[in-house]
Write a protein that holds these residues in place. Structure first.
Motif, PDB file in Angstrom:
ATOM      1  N   VAL A   9       0.854  -1.187   0.000  1.00 48.45           N
ATOM      2  CA  VAL A   9       0.000   0.000   0.000  1.00 48.45           C
ATOM      3  C   VAL A   9       0.887   1.232   0.000  1.00 48.45           C
ATOM      4  O   VAL A   9       1.627   1.469   0.957  1.00 48.45           O
ATOM      5  CB  VAL A   9      -0.924   0.023   1.239  1.00 48.45           C
ATOM      6  N   LEU A 241      -7.212   2.883  -2.233  1.00 53.23           N
ATOM      7  CA  LEU A 241      -5.815   2.571  -1.957  1.00 53.23           C
ATOM      8  C   LEU A 241      -5.038   2.491  -3.260  1.00 53.23           C
ATOM      9  O   LEU A 241      -5.592   2.096  -4.291  1.00 53.23           O
ATOM     10  CB  LEU A 241      -5.690   1.216  -1.253  1.00 53.23           C
ATOM     11  N   TYR A 257       3.155   2.031   3.224  1.00 49.53           N
ATOM     12  CA  TYR A 257       2.424   1.977   4.497  1.00 49.53           C
ATOM     13  C   TYR A 257       2.408   0.566   5.074  1.00 49.53           C
ATOM     14  O   TYR A 257       2.573   0.371   6.278  1.00 49.53           O
ATOM     15  CB  TYR A 257       0.961   2.416   4.294  1.00 49.53           C
ATOM     16  N   ALA A 258       2.135  -0.409   4.211  1.00 56.36           N
ATOM     17  CA  ALA A 258       1.979  -1.784   4.678  1.00 56.36           C
ATOM     18  C   ALA A 258       2.083  -2.727   3.481  1.00 56.36           C
ATOM     19  O   ALA A 258       2.043  -2.305   2.325  1.00 56.36           O
ATOM     20  CB  ALA A 258       0.635  -1.966   5.373  1.00 56.36           C
ATOM     21  N   THR A 259       2.197  -4.012   3.787  1.00 57.53           N
ATOM     22  CA  THR A 259       2.243  -5.057   2.771  1.00 57.53           C
ATOM     23  C   THR A 259       0.935  -5.843   2.807  1.00 57.53           C
ATOM     24  O   THR A 259       0.452  -6.199   3.890  1.00 57.53           O
ATOM     25  CB  THR A 259       3.407  -6.021   3.046  1.00 57.53           C
ATOM     26  N   VAL A 260       0.355  -6.093   1.642  1.00 59.14           N
ATOM     27  CA  VAL A 260      -0.856  -6.921   1.567  1.00 59.14           C
ATOM     28  C   VAL A 260      -0.410  -8.348   1.287  1.00 59.14           C
ATOM     29  O   VAL A 260       0.036  -8.674   0.191  1.00 59.14           O
ATOM     30  CB  VAL A 260      -1.817  -6.425   0.478  1.00 59.14           C
ATOM     31  N   SER A 359      -3.528  -0.491   7.612  1.00 59.67           N
ATOM     32  CA  SER A 359      -2.244  -0.107   7.004  1.00 59.67           C
ATOM     33  C   SER A 359      -1.597   1.032   7.781  1.00 59.67           C
ATOM     34  O   SER A 359      -0.382   1.031   8.019  1.00 59.67           O
ATOM     35  CB  SER A 359      -2.463   0.316   5.546  1.00 59.67           C
ATOM     36  N   HIS A 363       1.803   1.177   9.961  1.00 59.75           N
ATOM     37  CA  HIS A 363       2.761   2.250   9.654  1.00 59.75           C
ATOM     38  C   HIS A 363       3.154   3.023  10.909  1.00 59.75           C
ATOM     39  O   HIS A 363       4.341   3.329  11.127  1.00 59.75           O
ATOM     40  CB  HIS A 363       2.130   3.193   8.627  1.00 59.75           C
ATOM     41  N   LEU A 413      -2.385  -8.483   6.384  1.00 62.39           N
ATOM     42  CA  LEU A 413      -1.445  -7.393   6.096  1.00 62.39           C
ATOM     43  C   LEU A 413      -0.225  -7.494   7.008  1.00 62.39           C
ATOM     44  O   LEU A 413      -0.330  -7.919   8.160  1.00 62.39           O
ATOM     45  CB  LEU A 413      -2.111  -6.030   6.311  1.00 62.39           C
TER      46      LEU A 413
END
Length: 417
Positions: A9, A241, A257-260, A359, A363, A413
C-alpha cells in the motif's frame, strides 16, 4: 505459496464525513473521534444518526476537471474521483512512473448510484435526464470509468458489487492483477452513498438491533461488542488505496504503508442473512489466508474487525477468535477493534476502510480503538482496544469482513519490509 514480490500500500485517498486527507482519517480513527452525527437527510423513521458528508466541493481535489464535465457528473462520481486522485497523489505516482496500460482501477459499491436513481424516480431531480450525463450518473461502474479517464488508467477498470465483502474482493482482484504481472499499480477502493429512507427500511425490516435508533447522542449510536449495543449507523463516502508490487514501489522510491500478504473470500452456502456462529468456518478462512502468506495465527498481532454492533456479527467474530486460538484464554487473544463507531457502516467500502486503517496502524505502530465500548457483552469478553489508542509492536494484522449472502472475507497485512 509465499509471494516474493508482494503488493504494498503506497497511497490512501479518503473522502469521508469531515475527512478529506489521510492525516484527518488517521486522527479520527486513532483518536476515536466519531463522525456520526444527527441524521438530516430524511425523517419519519426510527433512525436518527448517520455519518454524512456535508459541503463537499470537488474543485479542491480535482482542479484540472473542466466545469463542463463536472456538471454532468453526480456527487457520488465527483467524490469517488476525488478519492482516486488523492490516492494517486498520496502514493506520489506520476504519469511517468507507470505505463498507463498497466495502471488499473478496481472499485466496489454495494448499491451503485442509488441516491441519484431515487431522486430521479421521485422527480426531485428535474434535470436528471436532461442531458447525456444521465448515463454517467446512472451506471454503477461509471465512477471507476470516469476516474480512470481522469487518471489516464488504461488497464483493467471494473466495479465489484457484493455487499459488505465487496471492498475486500476488489483488493483480491487487484492482488491477482499484480501477481499475474498484468498491472504494475492498481487504484482499488469503493464508493457508497446509502443514507436514504429506502435503505434504512431494508435494515429496519430485519428487526430490532440491526440499525441503531439512538436519538440523544448520535456519536454513541454505534457500540460494537457492548452489552447495550443497538446496531449500526449508515455512513457514506469513498476510500481508495494505491497498490503496487513492492519491486515497482521501491524502484521509484515510494513510501510504503503496509504489505498486503493475501486475501481469501468464502461463501458458506448457508443462511443468507446470518453468518457462521460456531466460529470454526471463519477461523478456517483466517488460517487459510495466513497459510497462503507463510504465516500462522500465533503470529497475528491485531484483528481489525467488521464490528457492526449487531449481535450476530459480534458473536461470530468473538467465536471465530476462540476457535482459532483454542489453547488460549479470552484474555490471551490478540487485540481487536472496530472503526464502525467513527464512520458508520459503509457496506461496499467497509473492507477498504478496514484495510486503510490497518495499514496506517502498521505504519504508525499504534492500534486504533473501538470507541463507545465500556461494558462488553460477556460473550465478547476478550482483548478489546477500548481504552484509547494503544502503542504496539505490529508486524502482522488481519482484516475481517462479513456480508449478507453467507459470505466471509479476510485480508492479511504485514508491516512494510
Amino acid at each position: 505459496m509465499v509471494d516474493n514480490d508482494p503488493a504494498v500500500v503506497t497511497g490512501i485517498g479518503v473522502m469521508l464525513p469531515n475527512t478529506t486527507t489521510v492525516e484527518q482519517f488517521w486522527t479520527n480513527v486513532s483518536g476515536g473521534r466519531s463522525q456520526v452525527g444527527a441524521l438530516t437527510r430524511f425523517e419519519g423513521l426510527p433512525v436518527h444518526a448517520a455519518a454524512e458528508i456535508t459541503g463537499f466541493e470537488h474543485r479542491a481535489h480535482l482542479p484540472t476537471l473542466a466545469d463542463a464535465h463536472a456538471r454532468k457528473y453526480s456527487r457520488e462520481v465527483l467524490i469517488t474521483m476525488s478519492a482516486v486522485e488523492q490516492a494517486r497523489r498520496d502514493a506520489g505516482l506520476l504519469q511517468s512512473d507507470v505505463d498507463p496500460r498497466r495502471l488499473s482501477v478496481v472499485l466496489s459499491s454495494s448499491r451503485g448510484p442509488l441516491s441519484w436513481w431515487t431522486a430521479a424516480i421521485r422527480g426531485e431531480d428535474k434535470g436528471a435526464f436532461a442531458d447525456k450525463g444521465a448515463m454517467f450518473r446512472g451506471l454503477p461502474g461509471c465512477p471507476a470509468s470516469l476516474s480512470a479517464i481522469h487518471t489516464g488508467a488504461q488497464g483493467l477498470v471494473t466495479t465489484v458489487s457484493n455487499a459488505c465483502v465487496g471492498g475486500h474482493q476488489a483488493i483480491g482482484i487487484a492482488l491477482r492483477e499484480l501477481r499475474a504481472g498484468a498491472s504494475d499499480a492498481v487504484l482499488v477502493g469503493g464508493h457508497e452513498f446509502p443514507i436514504l429512507p429506502e435503505v434504512a427500511k431494508c435494515y429496519l425490516a430485519l428487526g430490532k438491533g440491526v440499525l441503531s435508533g439512538e436519538r440523544d447522542d448520535p456519536a454513541n449510536a454505534v457500540r460494537p461488542y457492548n452489552s447495550d449495543r443497538e446496531g449500526f449507523a449508515l455512513g457514506e463516502g469513498s476510500v481508495v488505496l494505491c497498490l503496487e508490487r513492492r519491486s515497482h514501489a521501491l524502484r521509484r522510491g515510494a513510501r510504503v504503508y503496509a504489505t498486503v500478504l493475501g486475501h481469501r473470500s468464502f461463501n458458506e452456502a448457508d443462511h443468507p442473512t446470518t453468518m457462521d456462529l460456531t466460529g470454526k468456518v471463519t477461523a478456517g478462512v483466517i488460517s487459510d489466508v495466513l497459510d497462503d502468506a507463510g504465516r500462522t495465527a500465533g503470529e497475528v498481532d491485531y484483528f481489525c474487525s467488521h464490528g457492526t454492533a449487531t449481535r450476530y456479527n459480534d458473536l461470530a467474530e468473538s467465536r471465530a477468535l476462540r476457535a482459532l486460538y483454542q489453547d488460549r484464554s479470552p484474555g490471551q487473544l490478540p487485540p481487536i477493534s472496530s472503526n464502525k463507531p467513527i464512520y458508520g457502516h459503509t457496506f461496499g467500502i467497509a473492507g477498504i476502510i478496514n484495510v486503510a486503517a490497518t495499514s496506517l496502524m502498521l505504519h504508525h505502530q499504534r492500534i486504533a480503538p473501538t470507541i463507545n465500548l465500556n461494558s462488553p457483552d460477556p460473550e465478547c469478553d476478550h482483548d478489546h482496544v477500548a481504552e484509547g489508542v494503544r502503542e504496539a509492536d505490529l508486524d502482522l494484522a488481519v482484516s475481517l469482513s462479513f456480508a449478507f449472502g453467507s459470505q466471509t472475507s479476510v485480508v492479511a497485512l504485514g508491516a512494510a519490509a
